[in-house]
Scaffold this motif. Structure first.
Motif, mmCIF file in Angstrom:
data_model
loop_
_atom_site.group_PDB
_atom_site.id
_atom_site.type_symbol
_atom_site.label_atom_id
_atom_site.label_comp_id
_atom_site.label_asym_id
_atom_site.label_seq_id
_atom_site.Cartn_x
_atom_site.Cartn_y
_atom_site.Cartn_z
ATOM 1 N N PHE A 15 -3.488 4.688 -15.893
ATOM 2 C CA PHE A 15 -3.083 4.014 -17.133
ATOM 3 C C PHE A 15 -1.927 3.068 -16.849
ATOM 4 O O PHE A 15 -1.869 1.955 -17.355
ATOM 5 N N GLY A 16 -0.969 3.532 -16.013
ATOM 6 C CA GLY A 16 0.184 2.721 -15.657
ATOM 7 C C GLY A 16 1.412 3.080 -16.471
ATOM 8 O O GLY A 16 1.361 3.853 -17.432
ATOM 9 N N THR A 17 2.547 2.483 -16.105
ATOM 10 C CA THR A 17 3.793 2.660 -16.849
ATOM 11 C C THR A 17 4.740 1.523 -16.514
ATOM 12 O O THR A 17 4.716 0.974 -15.407
ATOM 13 N N THR A 18 5.595 1.163 -17.477
ATOM 14 C CA THR A 18 6.627 0.150 -17.243
ATOM 15 C C THR A 18 7.907 0.776 -16.700
ATOM 16 O O THR A 18 8.835 0.047 -16.335
ATOM 17 N N PHE A 19 7.976 2.107 -16.652
ATOM 18 C CA PHE A 19 9.165 2.790 -16.138
ATOM 19 C C PHE A 19 9.110 2.764 -14.606
ATOM 20 O O PHE A 19 8.392 3.558 -13.988
ATOM 21 N N GLN A 20 9.863 1.843 -13.992
ATOM 22 C CA GLN A 20 9.743 1.601 -12.561
ATOM 23 C C GLN A 20 10.044 2.839 -11.723
ATOM 24 O O GLN A 20 9.329 3.134 -10.756
ATOM 25 N N ASP A 21 11.115 3.545 -12.060
ATOM 26 C CA ASP A 21 11.517 4.705 -11.261
ATOM 27 C C ASP A 21 10.446 5.779 -11.297
ATOM 28 O O ASP A 21 10.057 6.325 -10.261
ATOM 29 N N SER A 22 9.930 6.075 -12.496
ATOM 30 C CA SER A 22 8.884 7.082 -12.609
ATOM 31 C C SER A 22 7.596 6.611 -11.940
ATOM 32 O O SER A 22 6.891 7.396 -11.312
ATOM 33 N N ARG A 23 7.284 5.322 -12.058
ATOM 34 C CA ARG A 23 6.080 4.787 -11.423
ATOM 35 C C ARG A 23 6.123 4.996 -9.908
ATOM 36 O O ARG A 23 5.131 5.389 -9.292
ATOM 37 N N ALA A 24 7.288 4.758 -9.324
ATOM 38 C CA ALA A 24 7.428 4.928 -7.877
ATOM 39 C C ALA A 24 7.279 6.388 -7.461
ATOM 40 O O ALA A 24 6.655 6.696 -6.441
ATOM 41 N N LYS A 25 7.825 7.296 -8.278
ATOM 42 C CA LYS A 25 7.815 8.728 -7.925
ATOM 43 C C LYS A 25 6.487 9.415 -8.243
ATOM 44 O O LYS A 25 6.248 10.512 -7.733
ATOM 45 N N THR A 26 5.679 8.788 -9.085
ATOM 46 C CA THR A 26 4.455 9.453 -9.537
ATOM 47 C C THR A 26 3.196 8.723 -9.071
ATOM 48 O O THR A 26 2.521 9.169 -8.153
ATOM 49 N N ILE A 27 2.902 7.585 -9.689
ATOM 50 C CA ILE A 27 1.681 6.845 -9.353
ATOM 51 C C ILE A 27 1.700 6.380 -7.907
ATOM 52 O O ILE A 27 0.766 6.644 -7.138
ATOM 53 N N GLU A 28 2.785 5.692 -7.528
ATOM 54 C CA GLU A 28 2.845 5.148 -6.176
ATOM 55 C C GLU A 28 2.898 6.251 -5.125
ATOM 56 O O GLU A 28 2.282 6.145 -4.053
ATOM 57 N N ALA A 29 3.610 7.336 -5.433
ATOM 58 C CA ALA A 29 3.681 8.455 -4.488
ATOM 59 C C ALA A 29 2.319 9.115 -4.308
ATOM 60 O O ALA A 29 1.936 9.501 -3.188
ATOM 61 N N THR A 30 1.571 9.240 -5.392
ATOM 62 C CA THR A 30 0.241 9.840 -5.307
ATOM 63 C C THR A 30 -0.723 8.926 -4.560
ATOM 64 O O THR A 30 -1.528 9.387 -3.741
ATOM 65 N N VAL A 31 -0.647 7.629 -4.820
ATOM 66 C CA VAL A 31 -1.483 6.675 -4.084
ATOM 67 C C VAL A 31 -1.136 6.712 -2.595
ATOM 68 O O VAL A 31 -2.021 6.659 -1.734
ATOM 69 N N ASP A 32 0.151 6.830 -2.287
ATOM 70 C CA ASP A 32 0.568 6.945 -0.877
ATOM 71 C C ASP A 32 -0.035 8.192 -0.231
ATOM 72 O O ASP A 32 -0.430 8.167 0.947
ATOM 73 N N ALA A 33 -0.108 9.288 -0.986
ATOM 74 C CA ALA A 33 -0.696 10.521 -0.456
ATOM 75 C C ALA A 33 -2.195 10.337 -0.211
ATOM 76 O O ALA A 33 -2.742 10.850 0.772
ATOM 77 N N ILE A 34 -2.865 9.597 -1.091
ATOM 78 C CA ILE A 34 -4.289 9.297 -0.897
ATOM 79 C C ILE A 34 -4.477 8.414 0.335
ATOM 80 O O ILE A 34 -5.381 8.641 1.147
ATOM 81 N N LYS A 35 -3.587 7.431 0.502
ATOM 82 C CA LYS A 35 -3.654 6.573 1.687
ATOM 83 C C LYS A 35 -3.460 7.379 2.958
ATOM 84 O O LYS A 35 -4.160 7.170 3.962
ATOM 85 N N ALA A 36 -2.512 8.306 2.931
ATOM 86 C CA ALA A 36 -2.235 9.122 4.111
ATOM 87 C C ALA A 36 -3.435 9.985 4.485
ATOM 88 O O ALA A 36 -3.667 10.265 5.667
ATOM 89 N N ALA A 37 -4.210 10.389 3.480
ATOM 90 C CA ALA A 37 -5.402 11.207 3.736
ATOM 91 C C ALA A 37 -6.577 10.373 4.228
ATOM 92 O O ALA A 37 -7.569 10.926 4.727
ATOM 93 N N HIS A 38 -6.462 9.043 4.095
ATOM 94 C CA HIS A 38 -7.554 8.147 4.500
ATOM 95 C C HIS A 38 -6.998 6.979 5.311
ATOM 96 O O HIS A 38 -7.055 5.821 4.876
ATOM 97 N N PRO A 39 -6.442 7.266 6.485
ATOM 98 C CA PRO A 39 -5.846 6.199 7.297
ATOM 99 C C PRO A 39 -6.866 5.137 7.676
ATOM 100 O O PRO A 39 -8.009 5.437 7.992
ATOM 101 N N GLY A 40 -6.433 3.884 7.606
ATOM 102 C CA GLY A 40 -7.311 2.785 7.973
ATOM 103 C C GLY A 40 -8.228 2.317 6.872
ATOM 104 O O GLY A 40 -8.940 1.315 7.045
ATOM 105 N N VAL A 41 -8.242 3.019 5.731
ATOM 106 C CA VAL A 41 -9.105 2.647 4.611
ATOM 107 C C VAL A 41 -8.296 1.813 3.612
ATOM 108 O O VAL A 41 -7.154 2.148 3.296
ATOM 109 N N LYS A 42 -8.901 0.742 3.126
ATOM 110 C CA LYS A 42 -8.224 -0.067 2.106
ATOM 111 C C LYS A 42 -8.164 0.719 0.802
ATOM 112 O O LYS A 42 -9.192 1.199 0.309
ATOM 113 N N VAL A 43 -6.965 0.853 0.241
ATOM 114 C CA VAL A 43 -6.766 1.558 -1.018
ATOM 115 C C VAL A 43 -6.080 0.605 -1.995
ATOM 116 O O VAL A 43 -5.012 0.071 -1.703
#
Length: 330
Positions: free
Chosen positions: A71-99
């Motif tokens: 859905f997204g959020t305009t709260f930058q700090d929370s976005r970094a700690k939640t959405i971006e952190a979770t996407v980073d975890a997905i990227k880490a589980a799929h190295p070399g894959v475009k996410v």
């Protein structure tokens, strides 16, 4: 239902008719006794991770990507700690894959563009760009909590664009399966993950978990969550919602009946945005914190989105893995 049975392996018959296949947690299959299933009936039997194969694009080379939808959020700090952190975890589980990440809230996308200069695509624009870059197979995964209105939007995107690609899969939200017919119990797993952030509670302490609420029938998931909390021995943890049922005034009498004096509020939301900071924990007289204080409770607020919880992040990675595994299935 006798007409449905668990799909444990890829169904070649259904794949031939509908262009979909499934993994062990993906879907259900019509009974073999159904001999004249229409396309509509076959489509209705697609429950769980969805897979579409466009045979007209079969000769294209495989070029795979993962699209993460939020859905997204305009709260930058929370976005970094939640959405971006979770996407980073997905990227880490799929190295070399475009996410790629896409937001479904057009209002939030516009505000982020105006205030931060960032161009975050809608799901439609993200798919258009992936196609332009030559990606032919897409695994879509969702950061939704339940299969409500937001998840329905993402499902519509899948259905409208699935034939733009050689193959596309679409995973399930954080809580989908409820342990029926041997499937996973996403509700219990999520409540267990959520409980890792609970404070130590005595008999006079409670945690109030603030969900969003929805007019969608998926609002019924909140009752199942409460049931699972009770089964886990966490009956002093109560679910309520901002815009659905149960309401805060539904649970206040329960708190008083239990003799609760101290309450910790926390959001059952991916991010700690406006609802968490203002509706839940704000200083205005109509905030949930203020209302509870007016009712005589001592109130603390845990202002962190679910995406900050490492155990919840792990569950979202598993959901992305399921969509990816369905994409790789032959």
């Amino acid at each position: 239902m006798k007409s449905l049975k668990k799909l444990a392996v890829t169904s070649m018959a259904c794949a031939a008719l509908l262009g979909f296949a499934a993994t062990s947690h993906a879907a259900y299959q019509l009974s073999d006794e159904v001999k004249d299933a229409t396309p509509a009936l076959l489509q209705a039997s697609q429950i769980g991770v969805k897979t579409n194969v466009n045979k007209d694009l079969a000769n294209l080379p495989d070029k795979d990507a993962i699209l993460v939808l939020s859905f997204g959020t305009t709260f930058q700090d929370s976005r970094a700690k939640t959405i971006e952190a979770t996407v980073d975890a997905i990227k880490a589980a799929h190295p070399g894959v475009k996410v790629v990440t896409a937001f479904t809230s057009h209002i939030i996308i516009d505000r982020i563009k105006a205030n931060e200069g960032l161009d975050i695509p809608t799901p439609e624009k993200a798919l258009e760009q992936l196609k332009a870059e030559g990606y032919t197979r897409i695994a879509m995964t969702s950061l939704d909590i339940i299969p409500g209105m937001e998840y329905t939007y993402k499902d519509a995107v899948y259905n409208l664009h699935k034939n733009d690609f050689k193959k596309m899969t679409f995973g399930t939200p954080l809580m989908y399966w409820q342990g029926q017919e041997g499937q996973d119990d996403d509700i219990t797993a999520t409540m267990q993950a959520l409980s890792t952030q609970f404070p130590k509670m005595g008999k006079k302490d409670a945690v109030l978990i603030m969900a969003h609420g929805t007019p969608h029938p998926a609002n019924a998931y909140y009752a199942v969550m409460q049931d699972r909390l009770n089964e886990l021995g966490l009956s002093n943890a109560l679910i309520f919602s901002v815009e659905g049922w149960p309401h805060l005034d539904t649970v206040i009498p329960q708190l008083k009946a239990k003799g609760i004096k101290n309450v910790t509020l926390m959001p059952l939301m991916m991010v700690a945005g406006d609802h968490a900071n203002n509706d839940m924990a704000g200083d205005e007289p109509d905030s949930f914190k203020s209302i509870l204080e007016q009712e005589g409770f001592k109130v603390d607020a845990y202002i962190h989105g679910l995406g900050e919880n490492a155990a919840v992040q792990k569950l979202f990675v598993e959901k992305a893995d399921q969509a990816w595994e369905a994409l790789q299935a032959k």
